[in-house]
Motif scaffolding. Structure first.
Motif, PDB file in Angstrom:
ATOM      1  N   MET A   1      30.766  58.563 110.680  1.00 36.47           N
ATOM      2  CA  MET A   1      31.745  58.593 111.764  1.00 36.47           C
ATOM      3  C   MET A   1      33.114  58.194 111.229  1.00 36.47           C
ATOM      4  SD  MET A   1      31.679  56.567 115.384  1.00 36.47           S
ATOM      5  CE  MET A   1      30.115  57.326 115.756  1.00 36.47           C
TER       6      MET A   1
ATOM      7  N   THR B   1      36.980  56.836 111.846  1.00 34.38           N
ATOM      8  CA  THR B   1      37.899  56.117 112.716  1.00 34.38           C
ATOM      9  C   THR B   1      39.314  56.566 112.374  1.00 34.38           C
ATOM     10  OG1 THR B   1      36.456  54.195 112.867  1.00 34.38           O
ATOM     11  CG2 THR B   1      38.771  53.854 113.399  1.00 34.38           C
TER      12      THR B   1
ATOM     13  N   GLY C   1      36.564  56.809 125.336  1.00 34.46           N
ATOM     14  CA  GLY C   1      36.961  56.062 124.154  1.00 34.46           C
ATOM     15  C   GLY C   1      37.623  54.731 124.446  1.00 34.46           C
TER      16      GLY C   1
ATOM     17  N   ASN D   1      31.354  56.711 126.049  1.00 42.56           N
ATOM     18  CA  ASN D   1      32.038  56.473 124.775  1.00 42.56           C
ATOM     19  C   ASN D   1      31.085  56.683 123.602  1.00 42.56           C
ATOM     20  OD1 ASN D   1      34.270  55.768 126.270  1.00 42.56           O
ATOM     21  ND2 ASN D   1      34.095  53.571 125.896  1.00 42.56           N
ATOM     22  N   HIS D   2      29.898  56.139 123.733  1.00 43.04           N
ATOM     23  CA  HIS D   2      28.905  56.259 122.665  1.00 43.04           C
ATOM     24  C   HIS D   2      28.496  57.718 122.476  1.00 43.04           C
ATOM     25  CE1 HIS D   2      25.648  55.068 120.005  1.00 43.04           C
ATOM     26  NE2 HIS D   2      24.817  55.826 120.710  1.00 43.04           N
TER      27      HIS D   2
ATOM     28  N   ASN E   1      31.254  59.466 120.559  1.00 37.49           N
ATOM     29  CA  ASN E   1      31.265  59.022 119.161  1.00 37.49           C
ATOM     30  C   ASN E   1      30.189  59.739 118.354  1.00 37.49           C
ATOM     31  OD1 ASN E   1      33.246  57.257 119.968  1.00 37.49           O
ATOM     32  ND2 ASN E   1      31.942  55.441 119.943  1.00 37.49           N
TER      33      ASN E   1
ATOM     34  N   HIS F   1      35.728  58.364 116.301  1.00 36.00           N
ATOM     35  CA  HIS F   1      35.876  57.240 117.232  1.00 36.00           C
ATOM     36  C   HIS F   1      37.350  57.054 117.527  1.00 36.00           C
ATOM     37  CE1 HIS F   1      35.289  53.397 119.191  1.00 36.00           C
ATOM     38  NE2 HIS F   1      36.117  52.821 118.343  1.00 36.00           N
TER      39      HIS F   1
END
Length: 244
Positions: A1, A3, A185, A195-196, A199, A205
């Motif tokens: 993932m 960021t 988010g 949100n999860h 992601n 994220h």
């Protein structure tokens, strides 16, 4: 993932002798803060180094929010623009991906409890009272995704345009949560299940909130000016996956 805090997405959108507007990537602080002591890159310093002169911050964007950020290039222009912000004469436009389908348009007039700024000094008692806060919004598009969360096998999402009339801390995030359409988010006011899902589904994220336009009076020419900002690539990717 992944960021998102890349300076790769940093760019200058507009510049003249009196002001400069940049695209601030999600995850980049506007300026140094004791709250994020580990951070080493800031929009103020990056812009200053890029154009080779001092810049004066006029407003702020949350670290997690991407989009248009305006700086003045001299004290007089800074005062002129700051006054416009204080008088709510600058029209700000944002886009957000939110949970659920709501009205085509609406107006949120909901006072928000004052939130202390951890870097501020002593506050007067009256500053702790709820502050008036107003946001106009309109739904640009809606979509649904086949994925089970709780008892629902299909999830609904909206792309919403937001125009805050006041500038309270986290106003848009708090207002959208207030009308039960939290921004995807948003780890503080949002829905952790959605949100999860984003992601894991998108492999990235971020807060899906972006400042896309400013309308104001130029501090030197006194003429109206509109500056627009494209959505960050990570935001655009989410729109494509959602078929917006």
């Amino acid at each position: 993932m992944q960021t998102f805090c890349q300076i790769d997405n940093f760019s200058i959108l507009y510049q003249d002798d009196y002001l400069v507007a940049i695209h601030k990537p999600a995850g980049l602080l506007v300026h140094r803060s004791p709250i994020d002591k580990h951070e080493t890159q800031f929009a103020v310093q990056i812009t200053r180094d890029l154009i080779g002169q001092k810049v004066y911050p006029i407003h702020r964007l949350d670290k997690a929010t991407s989009g248009l950020l305006l700086f003045a290039l001299d004290p007089a222009s800074a005062r002129h623009l700051s006054d416009q912000f204080m008088q709510h004469d600058i029209q700000k436009t944002y886009q957000a991906i939110c949970r659920g389908w709501g009205n085509e348009s609406g107006y949120i007039d909901h006072a928000l409890k004052y939130k202390r700024d951890k870097i501020a000094e002593k506050l007067k008692r009256e500053q702790l009272e709820p502050q008036s806060a107003e946001t106009a919004y309109s739904t640009l598009a809606t979509t649904s995704v086949d994925f089970t969360i709780g008892r629902y096998e299909q999830q609904r999402y909206s792309l919403i345009e937001l125009k805050p009339k006041t500038g309270r801390k986290h106003q848009l995030r708090r207002h959208m949560n207030h009308i039960h359409h939290p921004i995807i988010g948003d780890v503080k006011y949002g829905d952790r299940h959605h949100n999860h899902f984003f992601n894991e589904w998108l492999g990235q994220h971020r807060l899906y909130l972006a400042a896309t336009q400013l309308e104001f009076i130029h501090p030197n020419s006194n003429q109206p000016i509109i500056i627009e900002c494209p959505l960050e690539s990570s935001f655009q990717y989410a729109l494509e996956k959602l078929n917006f």
